[in-house]
Enzyme design. Structure first.
Site, PDB file in Angstrom:
ATOM      1  CD  GLU A 118      -2.917   1.117   0.277  1.00 31.05           C
ATOM      2  OE1 GLU A 118      -3.792   0.259   0.322  1.00 31.05           O
ATOM      3  OE2 GLU A 118      -2.857   1.971  -0.633  1.00 31.05           O
ATOM      4  CD  GLU A 179      14.930  10.510  -2.431  1.00 30.26           C
ATOM      5  OE1 GLU A 179      15.942  10.003  -2.959  1.00 30.26           O
ATOM      6  OE2 GLU A 179      13.868   9.916  -2.272  1.00 30.26           O
ATOM      7  CE  LYS A 194       5.176   7.007  -5.750  1.00 29.16           C
ATOM      8  NZ  LYS A 194       5.356   8.408  -5.370  1.00 29.16           N
ATOM      9  N   GLY A 291       6.580  10.946   3.520  1.00 25.67           N
ATOM     10  CA  GLY A 291       6.878  11.267   4.918  1.00 25.67           C
ATOM     11  C   GLY A 291       7.054   9.971   5.681  1.00 25.67           C
TER      12      GLY A 291
HETATM   13  N1  LIG Z   1      10.884   8.383   2.776  1.00 19.32           N
HETATM   14  C1  LIG Z   1       9.619   8.454   2.350  1.00 19.32           C
HETATM   15  O1  LIG Z   1       8.895   9.423   2.608  1.00 19.32           O
HETATM   16  C2  LIG Z   1       9.031   7.321   1.557  1.00 19.32           C
HETATM   17  C3  LIG Z   1       7.714   7.425   1.065  1.00 19.32           C
HETATM   18  C4  LIG Z   1       7.136   6.352   0.357  1.00 19.32           C
HETATM   19  C5  LIG Z   1       7.892   5.222   0.130  1.00 19.32           C
HETATM   20  N2  LIG Z   1       9.198   5.163   0.588  1.00 19.32           N
HETATM   21  C6  LIG Z   1       9.940   3.947   0.297  1.00 19.32           C
HETATM   22  O2  LIG Z   1      10.326   3.353   1.535  1.00 19.32           O
HETATM   23  C7  LIG Z   1      11.570   2.660   1.362  1.00 19.32           C
HETATM   24  C8  LIG Z   1      12.574   3.136   2.419  1.00 19.32           C
HETATM   25  O3  LIG Z   1      12.824   4.516   2.228  1.00 19.32           O
HETATM   26  P1  LIG Z   1      13.606   5.391   3.326  1.00 19.32           P
HETATM   27  O4  LIG Z   1      13.376   6.816   2.951  1.00 19.32           O
HETATM   28  O5  LIG Z   1      13.255   4.936   4.701  1.00 19.32           O
HETATM   29  O6  LIG Z   1      15.132   4.982   2.994  1.00 19.32           O
HETATM   30  P2  LIG Z   1      16.444   5.297   3.868  1.00 19.32           P
HETATM   31  O7  LIG Z   1      16.162   6.348   4.874  1.00 19.32           O
HETATM   32  O8  LIG Z   1      17.545   5.511   2.887  1.00 19.32           O
HETATM   33  O9  LIG Z   1      16.715   3.936   4.663  1.00 19.32           O
HETATM   34  C9  LIG Z   1      17.185   2.772   4.033  1.00 19.32           C
HETATM   35  C10 LIG Z   1      17.491   1.698   5.068  1.00 19.32           C
HETATM   36  O10 LIG Z   1      17.873   0.528   4.339  1.00 19.32           O
HETATM   37  C11 LIG Z   1      19.115   0.076   4.799  1.00 19.32           C
HETATM   38  N3  LIG Z   1      19.895  -0.496   3.698  1.00 19.32           N
HETATM   39  C12 LIG Z   1      20.316   0.142   2.570  1.00 19.32           C
HETATM   40  N4  LIG Z   1      21.006  -0.717   1.791  1.00 19.32           N
HETATM   41  C13 LIG Z   1      21.005  -1.892   2.438  1.00 19.32           C
HETATM   42  C14 LIG Z   1      21.578  -3.165   2.157  1.00 19.32           C
HETATM   43  N5  LIG Z   1      22.273  -3.380   1.050  1.00 19.32           N
HETATM   44  N6  LIG Z   1      21.367  -4.159   3.045  1.00 19.32           N
HETATM   45  C15 LIG Z   1      20.678  -3.959   4.181  1.00 19.32           C
HETATM   46  N7  LIG Z   1      20.115  -2.761   4.518  1.00 19.32           N
HETATM   47  C16 LIG Z   1      20.288  -1.756   3.649  1.00 19.32           C
HETATM   48  C17 LIG Z   1      19.823   1.273   5.384  1.00 19.32           C
HETATM   49  O11 LIG Z   1      20.794   0.782   6.293  1.00 19.32           O
HETATM   50  P3  LIG Z   1      21.723   1.709   7.252  1.00 19.32           P
HETATM   51  O12 LIG Z   1      20.744   2.260   8.277  1.00 19.32           O
HETATM   52  O13 LIG Z   1      22.707   0.757   7.826  1.00 19.32           O
HETATM   53  O14 LIG Z   1      22.280   2.764   6.349  1.00 19.32           O
HETATM   54  C18 LIG Z   1      18.653   2.034   5.992  1.00 19.32           C
HETATM   55  O15 LIG Z   1      18.400   1.546   7.286  1.00 19.32           O
HETATM   56  C19 LIG Z   1      11.985   2.912  -0.090  1.00 19.32           C
HETATM   57  O16 LIG Z   1      11.546   1.853  -0.903  1.00 19.32           O
HETATM   58  C20 LIG Z   1      11.238   4.192  -0.437  1.00 19.32           C
HETATM   59  O17 LIG Z   1      10.988   4.314  -1.843  1.00 19.32           O
HETATM   60  C21 LIG Z   1       9.766   6.182   1.278  1.00 19.32           C
END
Ligand SMILES: NC(=O)c1ccc[n+]([C@@H]2O[C@H](COP(=O)([O-])OP(=O)(O)OC[C@H]3O[C@@H](n4cnc5c(N)ncnc54)[C@H](OP(=O)(O)O)[C@@H]3O)[C@@H](O)[C@H]2O)c1
Length: 411
Positions: A118, A179, A194, A291
């Site tokens: 979702e 970003e 999407k 967010g």
């Molecule tokens: N941010 C938003 O508002 C938002 C909105 C909708 C959807 N999303 C989706 O949600 C997902 C996460 O986004 P985010 O913004 O939370 O990303 P993020 O802040 O960059 O966090 C990524 C996490 O994944 C870990 N990671 C990265 N590479 C890895 C690897 N090779 N093996 C194991 N762990 C790994 C990182 O580890 P470390 O902590 O060790 O660096 C970190 O904890 C994405 O698919 C994004 O498209 C995000």
């Protein structure tokens, strides 16, 4: 009487960044309420990040895997391994589902487990659930909307303040809406992923990222927005998935909407999605598109659906062809030498290509003039041919700029 202690549902968390950390906190905060409602208490049993954890141990220790790493690898590998090992999976990763949907859905079906996503589309707006569950028995004809908050913020900023694209992008970055590398958002790839997901679910047909034609907003100029105001239009980056000519068309493009269109007032980082079907006329859903907390809340909603055993309805029913040449209406912005006969030459080119003009505004610019026209709907290929003929005309002072217009007026 002894109170019954609810079962624990053990969750393996992949990624603990912006969304992962918010999800972890939310699970802790909401565990009692979920236990009361769903009869099982969610608990984060293991975490894997770059800096901690072991995937095999995590898999061994949990029944639901929540993937919040992002990107395609290693996320794809982990999700496939989790599904094949009989674990339900929840992910917020639109690129993963858009690019590897067939493989992932097959793996989930073969293992008899759920794959929920979702949060991958329109953040906290429950559009997937509505399409997959509430409208499961409805023949959807069109799903469209604003599915990228970053670009909607930039376009709103440009329209309201007259800022250039570059300044509006900087502002979006300062406020955390864009970003450091915004290319996926502003180039349209994020919205395209999407829309591929929405089209797959709405039309029960395999749709991948390669089936989506997309454009972004990087070429938009402040004066496009200023002139749009004169025509009563507002500019949005729109995703449109619809049934057309026995097939489907899935596209993302910047586009002008008339003032009364339900998506016209959706401003800033908000998302909004409309679903059309003969049986329901139309539904509009809107809310925050991203967010950490908002996305985490959508992820937790998927976990609760799994705990309550709510069935997920997703099956490919037919393979529909992707139709690429569709009809659209266009806005055309031309800077030309201000001399007699120019408008007639342009009208001639448009007419020969069967493109008819709905309205024209002309402004003097010293020796030059600016012509802004809105066309009636015509085949995109006809308009492209007319544009190819107009571009080399000797009285043109710069490259023509064209943006689609949605003609429907909602009153
Ligand atoms: N941010 C938003 O508002 C938002 C909105 C909708 C959807 N999303 C989706 O949600 C997902 C996460 O986004 P985010 O913004 O939370 O990303 P993020 O802040 O960059 O966090 C990524 C996490 O994944 C870990 N990671 C990265 N590479 C890895 C690897 N090779 N093996 C194991 N762990 C790994 C990182 O580890 P470390 O902590 O060790 O660096 C970190 O904890 C994405 O698919 C994004 O498209 C995000």
């Amino acid at each position: 009487m002894i109170a019954r202690v609810p079962d624990v549902a053990r969750i393996g968390l992949l990624g603990r960044g912006t969304v992962g950390a918010a999800f972890h906190e939310l699970v802790v905060q909401r565990a009692d309420a979920i236990a009361a409602a769903a009869g099982r208490r969610p608990e984060i049993a293991a975490v894997l990040r770059r800096s901690e954890g072991d995937f095999d141990a995590l898999l061994e220790d949990c029944e639901i895997v929540v993937e919040l790493i992002g990107g395609t690898e290693p996320a794809r590998d982990y999700v496939l391994r989790a599904l094949r090992a009989g674990r339900h999976v929840v992910t917020a990763n639109k690129q993963l589902v858009a690019q590897f949907g067939d493989e992932l859905f097959d793996a989930a079906r073969d293992a008899g487990v759920q794959l929920r996503f979702e949060a991958a589309v329109a953040g906290v707006v429950p559009v997937i659930r509505v399409i997959q569950e509430s409208l499961a028995a409805t023949e959807i004809t069109k799903v469209f909307g604003i599915v990228n908050g970053t670009t909607n913020f930039i376009l709103t900023e440009m329209a309201n303040t007259g800022a250039s694209y570059e300044d509006a992008l900087l502002r979006a970055q300062e406020l955390g809406y864009a970003e450091a590398d915004p290319s996926d958002d502003v180039g349209g790839a994020d919205a395209a992923a999407k829309m591929a997901i929405l089209a797959r679910l709405a039309f029960h047909t395999p749709v991948g990222l390669e089936d989506v034609t997309y454009e972004g907003i990087t070429e938009i100029q402040p004066d496009d927005l200023a002139y749009a105001k004169e025509f009563g239009l507002s500019l949005k980056l729109l995703g449109v998935a619809e049934r057309r000519d026995g097939g489907i068309s899935v596209r993302v493009f910047p586009c002008f909407l008339y003032r009364h269109h339900p998506l016209a007032p959706v401003e800033g980082p908000f998302n909004a999605v409309m679903v059309e079907a003969p049986a329901i006329t139309e539904i509009t859903m809107s809310g925050p598109g991203a967010g950490g907390v908002e996305t985490a809340s959508a992820v937790l909603g998927d976990v609760v659906s799994i705990l309550t055993g709510r069935a997920q309805v997703h099956a490919v029913r037919e393979e529909l062809e992707v139709v690429r040449d569709v009809n659209s209406s266009f806005y055309l912005h031309l800077e030309v030498a201000d001399r007699p006969g120019v408008l007639a030459r342009i009208a001639d080119v448009l007419g020969r290509n069967e493109v008819s003009v709905r309205s024209v505004v002309q402004r003097g610019l010293g020796d030059d003039a600016r012509l802004v026209m809105v066309m009636h709907e015509c085949p995109e290929a006809s308009f492209a041919k007319a544009l190819d003929e107009i571009a080399p005309l000797d009285f043109l002072r710069s490259q023509p700029r064209a943006i689609r217009v949605i003609e429907e007026e909602f009153v």
